[in-house]
Design a protein around this motif. Structure first.
Motif, mmCIF file in Angstrom:
data_model
loop_
_atom_site.group_PDB
_atom_site.id
_atom_site.type_symbol
_atom_site.label_atom_id
_atom_site.label_comp_id
_atom_site.label_asym_id
_atom_site.label_seq_id
_atom_site.Cartn_x
_atom_site.Cartn_y
_atom_site.Cartn_z
ATOM 1 N N VAL A 199 0.911 -1.207 0.062
ATOM 2 C CA VAL A 199 -0.135 0.007 0.208
ATOM 3 C C VAL A 199 0.837 1.251 -0.113
ATOM 4 N N VAL A 201 -4.805 -1.240 -9.193
ATOM 5 C CA VAL A 201 -5.430 -1.466 -7.497
ATOM 6 C C VAL A 201 -6.472 -2.249 -7.561
ATOM 7 N N ASP A 226 -6.957 -5.552 4.328
ATOM 8 C CA ASP A 226 -7.343 -5.122 3.061
ATOM 9 C C ASP A 226 -8.068 -3.601 2.926
ATOM 10 N N LEU A 274 -5.764 -1.066 1.604
ATOM 11 C CA LEU A 274 -5.638 -0.981 0.050
ATOM 12 C C LEU A 274 -6.931 -0.477 -0.302
ATOM 13 N N GLN A 334 -6.431 3.277 0.072
ATOM 14 C CA GLN A 334 -5.543 3.736 -1.016
ATOM 15 C C GLN A 334 -6.392 3.970 -2.316
ATOM 16 N N ARG A 335 -7.140 3.272 -2.935
ATOM 17 C CA ARG A 335 -7.754 2.952 -3.849
ATOM 18 C C ARG A 335 -8.677 4.281 -4.055
#
Length: 260
Positions: free
Chosen positions: A77, A106, A242, A245, A248-249
């Motif tokens: 990440v 991603v 998760d 992540l 981050q997306r």
């Protein structure tokens, strides 16, 4: 396939096998009047010592591998976030295309983690991830050639780090002890249960409660080891990681505020 139910079913079956092994040991012990024979205690001590060592090492290794996978996800990440920010350092004309590729990349990494328990689907997603890596790399090389060398080198290094961590994570998901290790651990546990029953039968002592406690403890220990080893299919999970992540997306928006 519901792997949680499968693991629970295997645990119940192993629990029953442990009770059966102790009952068999008790049956043999009641018919064997030779108690305290020379060397018997040494053999039994060796078996239980080996069982303790194997459980300890297997438990420790499984827990460490789970922690390593979690740490690699955090590193991934961070690497994605760094590479995303450094898109601003390359040729402006290539930035929109790179941002679109990064977002798709991603998305596929998220799909990969969601598909880890499904080997066939995981490999399919991994193929798409590899294709996107090649696509991002090609566009990155094109953008780097049209950018100032120091900025281009910094950006390319971040992309390379992002791919390296993803590869390390993919490999880590597939690294497990040989099946023979777990087979031997289960066999050794059953042998130890038989020796427990043998001593209970020879001494005319022991209640069902003692046997159930032993079976529960050993079954729980092996169940937790398997759960640590496969933390995305059982009770102990790292799915919470998760969320990093996914966050981050969601943060991957265009400078003008647009996203897809």
């Amino acid at each position: 396939m519901n792997y949680s139910l499968l693991l629970a079913g295997l645990a119940v079956a192993f629990f029953v096998l442990l009770l059966a092994a102790m009952q068999l040991g008790k049956w043999v012990g009641r018919r064997n009047e030779e108690k305290g024979a020379s060397g018997v205690s040494i053999i039994e001590g060796s078996v239980f010592a080996l069982l303790g060592l194997l459980v300890a090492f297997t438990f420790s290794g499984a827990a460490q591998r789970m922690a390593d996978r979690r740490d690699l996800l955090v590193q991934e990440v961070n690497a994605i976030g760094t590479a995303w920010l450094r898109i601003d350092m390359v040729n402006a004309a290539d930035q929109p295309r790179l941002r679109d590729q990064f977002r798709r990349y991603v998305d596929e990494r998220i799909n990969y983690y969601r598909s880890v328990a499904d080997v066939a689907q995981r490999d399919v997603v991994a193929g798409r991830v590899g294709a996107l890596q090649k696509e991002i790399w090609g566009t990155s090389m094109q953008a780097a050639r049209a950018s100032l060398p120091p900025f281009a080198a910094s950006y390319v290094g971040a992309v390379n780090e992002m791919f390296d961590v993803a590869t390390a994570q993919t490999v880590a998901q597939k690294v497990h002890p040989p099946v023979a290790t777990y087979a031997f651990l289960g066999f050794l546990t059953l042998v130890a249960a038989g020796l427990v029953g043998l001593n209970l039968g020879a001494s005319k002592r022991g209640t069902l409660l003692h046997q159930v406690v032993y079976a529960v403890v050993m079954t729980a220990a092996l169940y937790i080891i398997i759960d640590f080893e496969f933390p995305r299919i059982g009770t102990i999970r790292i799915d919470q990681s998760d969320a990093l992540l996914l966050s981050q997306r969601q943060s991957m928006v265009d400078p003008d505020g647009g996203t897809r």
